[in-house]
Motif scaffolding. Structure first.
Motif, PDB file in Angstrom:
ATOM      1  N   ARG A   1     -13.042   8.039  -3.011  1.00 23.75           N
ATOM      2  CA  ARG A   1     -13.669   6.352  -2.353  1.00 23.75           C
ATOM      3  C   ARG A   1     -13.475   7.033  -0.729  1.00 23.75           C
ATOM      4  O   ARG A   1     -12.165   6.872  -0.524  1.00 23.75           O
TER       5      ARG A   1
ATOM      6  N   ASP B   1      -9.323   8.163  -0.883  1.00 15.06           N
ATOM      7  CA  ASP B   1      -8.002   8.019  -1.593  1.00 15.06           C
ATOM      8  C   ASP B   1      -9.022   7.538  -3.081  1.00 15.06           C
ATOM      9  O   ASP B   1     -10.354   8.013  -3.484  1.00 15.06           O
TER      10      ASP B   1
ATOM     11  N   LEU C   1       0.848  -1.217  -0.100  1.00 13.88           N
ATOM     12  CA  LEU C   1      -0.329  -0.023  -0.735  1.00 13.88           C
ATOM     13  C   LEU C   1       0.394   1.177  -0.183  1.00 13.88           C
ATOM     14  O   LEU C   1       1.242   1.631   0.754  1.00 13.88           O
TER      15      LEU C   1
ATOM     16  N   ALA D   1      -3.538   6.299  -8.166  1.00 13.70           N
ATOM     17  CA  ALA D   1      -4.602   6.152  -8.104  1.00 13.70           C
ATOM     18  C   ALA D   1      -5.035   4.789  -6.696  1.00 13.70           C
ATOM     19  O   ALA D   1      -3.077   4.658  -6.314  1.00 13.70           O
ATOM     20  N   ALA D   2      -5.913   4.488  -6.030  1.00 10.74           N
ATOM     21  CA  ALA D   2      -5.649   4.280  -4.479  1.00 10.74           C
ATOM     22  C   ALA D   2      -4.733   4.861  -3.112  1.00 10.74           C
ATOM     23  O   ALA D   2      -3.265   3.422  -2.579  1.00 10.74           O
TER      24      ALA D   2
ATOM     25  N   ASP E   1     -10.310   6.302  -6.816  1.00  6.79           N
ATOM     26  CA  ASP E   1     -11.107   5.062  -7.407  1.00  6.79           C
ATOM     27  C   ASP E   1     -10.118   4.642  -8.551  1.00  6.79           C
ATOM     28  O   ASP E   1      -9.657   4.918  -9.460  1.00  6.79           O
ATOM     29  N   PRO E   2      -9.177   3.623  -8.320  1.00  2.00           N
ATOM     30  CA  PRO E   2      -8.766   2.661  -9.325  1.00  2.00           C
ATOM     31  C   PRO E   2      -9.413   2.983 -10.672  1.00  2.00           C
ATOM     32  O   PRO E   2      -8.850   2.913 -12.068  1.00  2.00           O
TER      33      PRO E   2
ATOM     34  N   ARG F   1     -12.616   5.112   2.864  1.00  2.00           N
ATOM     35  CA  ARG F   1     -11.441   4.294   3.394  1.00  2.00           C
ATOM     36  C   ARG F   1     -12.171   4.634   4.835  1.00  2.00           C
ATOM     37  O   ARG F   1     -11.596   2.948   5.011  1.00  2.00           O
TER      38      ARG F   1
END
Length: 366
Positions: A361, A351, A232, A254-255, A353-354, A363
């Motif tokens: 999003r 984060d 991560l 992303a993410a 969104d991929p 989390r």
């Protein structure tokens, strides 16, 4: 023959100094969003009659992320007769501004900087809207631990702000059975940093570094290293909030979870302001734009109720109770915090969104 009575001239403006990073090496996009919020709220105050019939004027100074610039700007603004100073995004710069405001006896409402030790000693001259770093970063650590990350690395550069963040994370994570390994992003190339992450079996790496350098090359290097396919990447300081991040990194950006100071759902006021900010910025407003707007909302409320005397403004922080875009704002002095603090604004871990990097999003919320 009697002369006609003279008409009174326009009443002088009530001046507020605004500290904003508008040039490099400051985070220019953050500064642009902060200024948009400040200016939108000031315009609305004036549309509603100003401060006791006097227009509200923002006197803007560019700090360029330089503490020396901030100190000089506060001196200049005080000479110009501002009733208060507001703004700033960078914590180290805000700390310099707060110290000077305290020394000169001018109220400073900090919009967006989070360093716990904003002043060396407790002061009544300074108040802050953004949550203290220890509050937000512990929420971020809860997110990491809840997602199963116990072996955490931080890629960091020398800075009081990054060092403070590292200390908060290390104390919180190690007390709960995890580890935090510090990697020097200036001494290690991105490839060498990847080697260290693989050797340490880290499951998360947090970017406590500047943008675009060295954050962008580190992200790209980690994304392309097959040994780190499951790791991560995080950026608690909020770099992925802004469009520059997405433009520089594309799908690689992303993410990457970061801290954002917005509620899950905006109030009617927040939604209206969000629409107006979007029109002004020609893009989705960041949480920093809302912080700028709320800054002027608080100061306008104080000025209407308590007048424009600097000492009276500072004395009134504890009596503030005003509806902002992200909830009701009140100031107190939480343990360990040297300034009057809104405790606490809403905090989210968010984060991109991929599947749709333009969408965020949520989390985790704290």
């Amino acid at each position: 023959m009697n002369a006609p009575p003279s008409r009174p001239g326009p009443r002088p403006a009530v001046r507020i100094g605004a500290l904003v990073p508008l040039t490099r090496p400051g985070w220019v996009e953050a500064g642009r969003h902060l200024l948009a919020g400040l200016e939108l709220a000031a315009g609305e105050v004036n549309d509603a009659g100003g401060i006791d019939g006097r227009p509200l004027e923002l006197v803007v100074r560019d700090t360029a992320a330089d503490p020396g610039n901030a100190t000089a700007a506060v001196d200049d603004l005080v000479r110009l007769g501002v009733v208060a100073v507001a703004g700033e995004y960078h914590s180290v710069v805000a700390r310099a501004a707060a110290a000077r405001a305290d020394a000169l006896g001018v109220p400073f409402l900090c919009s967006s900087a989070v360093l716990d030790a904003l002043t060396e000693q407790p002061t009544e001259w300074v108040a802050r809207l953004a949550p203290a770093q220890s509050h937000g970063w512990r929420i971020y650590a809860d997110f990491l631990l809840g997602a199963g990350h116990r072996r955490i690395a931080v890629a960091t550069e020398p800075s009081v702000y990054w060092a403070s963040g590292t200390g908060i994370l290390r104390d919180y994570v190690t007390a709960r059975g995890g580890t935090v390994t510090e990697l020097d992003a200036r001494a290690l190339t991105p490839a060498a940093l990847c080697d260290e992450l693989a050797d340490n079996h880290a499951t998360a790496v947090l970017l406590l570094v500047g943008f675009p350098e060295p954050a962008v090359p580190i992200v790209k290097s980690v994304r392309r290293d097959q040994r780190l396919a499951e790791i991560l990447i995080g950026a608690p300081a909020g770099q992925p909030e802004f469009a520059d991040w997405a433009e520089s990194l594309g799908d690689d950006g992303a993410a990457v979870p970061f801290l954002r100071y917005l509620p899950e759902r905006l109030s009617t006021l927040g939604a209206r302001v969000g629409t107006a900010l979007r029109e002004r910025l020609a893009e989705a407003p960041s949480f920093v734009a809302f912080e700028g707007y709320d800054t002027v909302v608080v100061l306008a409320d104080v000025l209407r109720k308590h007048g424009t005397d600097r000492a009276r403004i500072a004395e009134s922080w504890s009596r503030v109770a005003v509806e902002g875009t992200r909830g009701q704002i009140r100031f107190s002095r939480p343990p360990g915090i040297s300034v009057r603090q809104w405790a606490w604004p809403p905090v989210q871990v968010v984060d991109r969104d991929p599947a749709e990097p333009g969408r965020f999003r949520v989390r985790h919320a704290g």
